[in-house]
Design an enzyme around this catalytic site. Structure first.
Site, mmCIF file in Angstrom:
data_model
loop_
_atom_site.group_PDB
_atom_site.id
_atom_site.type_symbol
_atom_site.label_atom_id
_atom_site.label_comp_id
_atom_site.label_asym_id
_atom_site.label_seq_id
_atom_site.Cartn_x
_atom_site.Cartn_y
_atom_site.Cartn_z
ATOM 1 N N HIS A 116 0.818 -1.221 0.000
ATOM 2 C CA HIS A 116 0.000 0.000 0.000
ATOM 3 C C HIS A 116 0.852 1.272 0.000
ATOM 4 O O HIS A 116 0.388 2.348 0.392
ATOM 5 C CB HIS A 116 -0.971 -0.013 1.189
ATOM 6 C CG HIS A 116 -1.964 -1.123 1.104
ATOM 7 N ND1 HIS A 116 -2.703 -1.533 2.182
ATOM 8 C CD2 HIS A 116 -2.325 -1.924 0.081
ATOM 9 C CE1 HIS A 116 -3.487 -2.556 1.813
ATOM 10 N NE2 HIS A 116 -3.281 -2.800 0.548
ATOM 11 N N CYS A 127 4.237 15.879 -13.107
ATOM 12 C CA CYS A 127 5.407 15.266 -13.751
ATOM 13 C C CYS A 127 5.589 13.798 -13.360
ATOM 14 O O CYS A 127 6.418 13.099 -13.940
ATOM 15 C CB CYS A 127 6.676 16.059 -13.427
ATOM 16 S SG CYS A 127 7.218 15.889 -11.723
HETATM 17 N N1 APR Z 1 -1.509 -6.929 17.739
HETATM 18 C C1 APR Z 1 -2.066 -7.663 16.731
HETATM 19 N N2 APR Z 1 -3.230 -7.332 16.116
HETATM 20 C C2 APR Z 1 -3.874 -6.238 16.577
HETATM 21 C C3 APR Z 1 -3.382 -5.437 17.636
HETATM 22 C C4 APR Z 1 -2.138 -5.829 18.220
HETATM 23 N N3 APR Z 1 -1.599 -5.112 19.197
HETATM 24 N N4 APR Z 1 -4.255 -4.410 17.855
HETATM 25 C C5 APR Z 1 -5.271 -4.567 16.949
HETATM 26 N N5 APR Z 1 -5.044 -5.669 16.196
HETATM 27 C C6 APR Z 1 -5.855 -6.203 15.091
HETATM 28 C C7 APR Z 1 -7.320 -5.823 15.136
HETATM 29 O O1 APR Z 1 -8.074 -6.752 15.895
HETATM 30 C C8 APR Z 1 -7.708 -5.844 13.661
HETATM 31 O O2 APR Z 1 -8.169 -7.128 13.271
HETATM 32 O O3 APR Z 1 -5.350 -5.611 13.914
HETATM 33 C C9 APR Z 1 -6.391 -5.552 12.942
HETATM 34 C C10 APR Z 1 -6.306 -4.190 12.254
HETATM 35 O O4 APR Z 1 -7.220 -4.209 11.193
HETATM 36 P P1 APR Z 1 -7.474 -2.895 10.308
HETATM 37 O O5 APR Z 1 -7.619 -1.738 11.179
HETATM 38 O O6 APR Z 1 -8.600 -3.247 9.393
HETATM 39 O O7 APR Z 1 -6.105 -2.702 9.523
HETATM 40 P P2 APR Z 1 -5.580 -3.485 8.238
HETATM 41 O O8 APR Z 1 -6.074 -4.877 8.199
HETATM 42 O O9 APR Z 1 -4.127 -3.266 8.171
HETATM 43 O O10 APR Z 1 -6.281 -2.635 7.052
HETATM 44 C C11 APR Z 1 -5.974 -2.964 5.735
HETATM 45 O O11 APR Z 1 -7.168 -1.044 4.949
HETATM 46 O O12 APR Z 1 -7.739 1.094 5.424
HETATM 47 C C12 APR Z 1 -6.970 0.322 4.604
HETATM 48 O O13 APR Z 1 -4.985 0.832 3.445
HETATM 49 C C13 APR Z 1 -5.488 0.613 4.728
HETATM 50 O O14 APR Z 1 -3.627 -0.939 4.789
HETATM 51 C C14 APR Z 1 -4.909 -0.667 5.294
HETATM 52 C C15 APR Z 1 -5.924 -1.709 4.874
#
Ligand code: APR
Length: 232
Positions: A116, A127
């Site tokens: 991402h 450009c």
């Molecule tokens: N350790 C492990 N997992 C965790 C922790 C932690 N300390 N804290 C939260 N989580 C988990 C949550 O339970 C959740 O399932 O991490 C996950 C985060 O999920 P999202 O917020 O949906 O993030 P992500 O999966 O990276 O999102 C994917 O979505 O918004 C777009 O481009 C953005 O890269 C991102 C993509």
């Protein structure tokens, strides 16, 4: 009691890892969809789409600059460092991240595929030049030397991933003995699409995800707690 069957992760293992925002949560960076996450406070359509940027580039840049400042003072946590260490201890290792914060790099990870983009990159809409810019951006939206407006070097919803990145990620997962899925809600594609391609997968997340019943091992806990325990 070891978290994983002995021998599942050993020095001869070929490992692929998929990370998401949860891995940076313990570094003080909010996630997107967990409680208090960005998409609970904002509409992603306004902040993470080309259309939202076209509508109000200053509004979007204000949010990205706030995130850049927060990330600039954040430090990698034990989860990031464990993955950097794991890379040195196994036969082959590929880190596939959805994160744009660069904390994996800061922790010392080398073989990283950024699906991402990177929040420290900026790209000119005129450009096309892309460059690293870690400076505090005073004038928002910032402009390129050519006069064109700059946009954040990240991938927004509806946009293509960096060329070849998902193909390399899929190839790494297919070639791996084990996929570790850490800190992602696995709701965003094509990133989450690599999970079912794995021969065996381990999920690390304090909460269940839609893949929790499909992976070989779904470990409840945080990445900073669990990843160091998986080191061979
Ligand atoms: N350790 C492990 N997992 C965790 C922790 C932690 N300390 N804290 C939260 N989580 C988990 C949550 O339970 C959740 O399932 O991490 C996950 C985060 O999920 P999202 O917020 O949906 O993030 P992500 O999966 O990276 O999102 C994917 O979505 O918004 C777009 O481009 C953005 O890269 C991102 C993509």
């Amino acid at each position: 009691m070891p978290l994983l069957p002995t021998g599942l992760l050993k020095p001869s293992s070929k490992v692929a890892v998929l990370t998401g925002a949860g891995v940076s949560a313990e570094s003080g960076i909010p996630t997107f969809r967990s409680n208090g996450g960005f998409w609970h406070q904002h509409r992603f359509e306004d902040l993470a789409t080309p259309q939202g940027f076209a509508r109000d580039p200053k509004f979007v840049w204000t949010w990205y600059e706030e995130r850049r400042r927060a990330i600039a003072i954040a430090r990698p946590n034990a989860g990031h460092y464990a993955l950097a260490e794991m890379e040195k201890r196994v036969a082959s290792f590929t880190l596939i991240t959805q994160n744009v914060d660069g904390l994996h790099d800061l922790a010392g990870s080398r073989n990283v595929i950024k699906l991402h983009g990177d929040i420290w990159n900026v790209r000119c809409l005129k450009c096309g030049q892309e460059k690293v810019d870690r400076s505090e951006l005073a004038d928002l939206p910032p402009h390129c030397a050519c006069g064109g407006m700059l946009r954040p070097g990240v991938v927004w919803f509806g946009e293509q991933l960096p060329p070849g990145s998902i193909e390399r990620a899929e190839a790494a997962v297919r070639a791996a003995d084990l996929l570790i899925v850490a800190g992602t809600s696995a709701q965003v594609y094509p990133a989450a699409g690599v999970i079912p391609m794995a021969r065996a997968a381990v999920e690390i997340n304090p909460e269940e995800t839609e893949f929790s019943t499909e992976v070989a091992y779904s470990l409840r806990g945080t990445s900073a707690e669990i990843l160091p325990q998986l080191l061979p």
